[in-house]
Structures are given as C-alpha cells and as structure tokens.
Design an enzyme around this catalytic site. Sequence first.
Site: not given
Ligand code: S3P
Length: 448
Positions: A29-30, A329, A356, A360
């Site tokens: 996803k990222s 996550d 989140k 959570r």
């Molecule tokens: C993500 C960073 C994380 C993660 C999120 C995806 C990202 O959040 O929890 O699901 O793609 O940069 P945070 O940066 O708020 O910790």
Amino acid sequence: MSQAHPVPAPLSAAPGQALKGRLRAPGDKSISHRSLIFGLLAIGETRIEGLLEGEDVLRTAQACRALGATVLRDAPGRWRVRGAGIGGLTEPEGILDFGNAGTGSRLMMGVAGSHPLTATFDGDASLRKRPMRRILDPLVQMGATVVSEAEGGRVPLTLKGPSETVPITYETPAASAQIKSAVLLAGLNSPGRTTVIEREATRDHTERMLRHFGAEVSVERHGEHGRRIALLGQPTLRAADVVVPSDPSSAAFPLVAALIVPGSEVTIEGVMMNPLRTGLIATLLEMGADIERLNEREEGGETVADLRVRASRLQGVDVPAARAPSMIDEYPILAAAAAFAEGTTRMRGLHELRVKESDRLAAVAAGLSAAGVPNRIEGDDLVVEGLAGRVPGGGTVATHLDHRIAMAFLVLGLAAREGMAVDDGSMIATSFPTFVPLMRELGAAIRD
Ligand code: S3P
C-alpha cells in the site's frame, strides 16, 4: 461532502480444517500510493506493475487526476501515469476525498501544499478523527496557509500553497513516515535543501522512490536509531517504471493464521523484506514461529522472499518500543498471535496506535476481551496473557472502520473454540480487497 461509508458487512470466522496452499498478498500500500504520486510529479509516462487496487490507493489515483495527471489502468495491477511535473499541478475543481486513507491524504497535503493552488481535503468518519496538525505544522513553516480546518486540525480542511515554498530543516515530532514524506514531497517544489530528521528510522519508501525518479537525496545516521534525510529541491523528476512488491502488512494476516491454526502449512509468495517493515517477522521468530525465508531475490528495488509458514507453538515475548516503527501496522495481528501463545506478551510504546484508522490500542484490547483473552493497557503498553492455544472466542468485535482490526480478529476466530465475528468487514477493501477469497482458498471458514 465526503462519500458515505458503505453498508456495514458483518463477517464471521470459525475454526475448521488446517490451512494449506500458496498465495500472493496484493501490492504494498505504501509503495502503491507513492508510485502514483511520483508519477504525478514526474515528466513523462510512469508505468506501474502490481499496483494495489484497494480503495485507499484508488482515492490517490483520483486525486492525481484532479491535480493534472492522466492516470490509466491497462490491466489488473498495470497502470500508467502521465505526470504534470513539479510546479505544473493544476488546481483541483472539487474536494479531494481520501475516504479512509491517512497515507494518501497526508502525502498529498505535502504535494498540494507546496504548489500555488488551493485544495480541500476530506474523508470518511475515521479520517475525520485523525490528527493532521502534524502535517500542517511543517507545511505552514514552508509557507502554506491553512484556510480552514475542522476542530483540532482535522479534515475537512483547505490548504493554500505559497507562490514559492521555503525549504526547512524539520525534526519529526513522532516516528512517522507520513510526516517525513509530506515534508520531503513539499521540499520537491522548494528551492534549496529540505532536511528531515527522524529520531527513529521509519519506512524509507519515499527516499528510495525519490532516487528512483532522479532526485538527489542523502541519508545519514542520526543518533542511535535515527536518520537525517536531505533533499535538493526542484529537480526534474523523470518518469520511471515501478514494480510494486507484495505488502508485508497484508501478508501478516495469512501468516499468523497459518501459525495458529493447527496443522497448517502455507507459503506466501514474494513478500517485501525491507528491514524497516519486518518487525513482525522478527517478533514471531522470537516467539518460536516456524517461518522460512525462501528464494530471496530483488523485485522493484526491494528484497522479496517466499515465506513458508507452519503451525507453531508460540511463547509470549517482550516487544521493545524501538521495534514499533518497523511493525506499526502489525500490532493487531501480533495481538491475535499473542492470544494463542504460552505466557505473557508485552508490546511496548504503542502511543501511535491511538491515531490510526481507529484507536487501535483500545480496539485491540476490546477485541481480545470479546474473545475471552485476558489483557490490559498499561500506559502505552499492551499486555496479553496468552492462553496456549485455548482461546474461547465467541464474541463480536467492533471494527470502528478499521481494516486491520477486522482482519486480525477474523484470523483469531479461525483458531478460537467458538470462532469470532466482526461487525463490519467492508473496510478490508481499503488495503486487501482479496483477503476473504484468498483465505477461503487456503481452507479458512470465513462467512458473510
Ligand atoms: C505509512 C506510514 C505509517 C503506517 C501507514 C502507512 C506510509 O503511518 O501506519 O499504514 O505509507 O508512510 P505513520 O507514518 O503515521 O506511522
């Protein structure tokens, strides 16, 4: 106005046969969000292979179009983006509705807030509760104006970018790749050097992609666990090909299911092994999990591996706070594993879990209680008293529009005596739209 949440879809999971087979979790996803955003900011045509077609990412694709990119889907997972280029974005006509997506909305605030345009961001009831000041604060330092915002710095909010963005040096107040990324993306449209300092290293997909698209980035160590990232602004980003590896945060669900359902053996193919994402695997190995990393190889600039997972007797462990960024996550699904372990698992330093898709920490604790698993929250720690494979289950979990809460407790239900239900599984489509069919192919009894 944000789109209404779809009709709640209750789901339940029951214990049954051992899980067997192979599967591939969807694209990360990222990296999927970032590949579209970099496509928007590049000149030329970016080709993406293996894009996660989850609702969160589709919202980002829509926002890229609204800001001037042409975004085309040629085949499942195969997309093309014709970019507008840094400095070339157009003002969006309507509201940018990010649905449930924290990552998409926050990264795009960095993009839009560094261009001379006005954009309004909104989302669903979950996104409307999440803190955005952590993104707005550095953007204001860089010259953006917050025209309006919901109480407490939340969406719906309207952001106006400056005519010239100011490069800054910014130390992130929380270990958050989203804050880091928003500042770096804004830095792309500012003259000079933008520097982000993080005390704890977080996922580095933005830094990797900046380089992949031709920006000049330097990364140095900062303190014991941190990094200092410096970016030279206003480069010309050149369109690039992106192969999206499989998401370790999605793979985590079938992985833990295979560990806790007796007799299981499952292989999960092509899982990204970026060390800033593998904290869950490290923790599960410490708990005694039988996970083999096979066939390690490079895919799209990341190491990936096939993970062969066999049902295992797990032991409770102490998970240090320093590991949180690399498994942020994964705590809901780790809690499910901890419920089946022998002895106590303490997960330390979980304050970021409160902001989140849901709170959570509270949602996991309530879900464990609904499953009959003794647990408590002590400050920022979650303590789970494992029941050595004998989890009663039988409850219904409130998912609070949180995909990972839904998946974690369905997995728990696959090995709990009375199974488990969740009040709403519709949000699973935000990150892992094929979760239910893939789990059913392994033999899991998940019912609507
Ligand atoms: C993500 C960073 C994380 C993660 C999120 C995806 C990202 O959040 O929890 O699901 O793609 O940069 P945070 O940066 O708020 O910790």
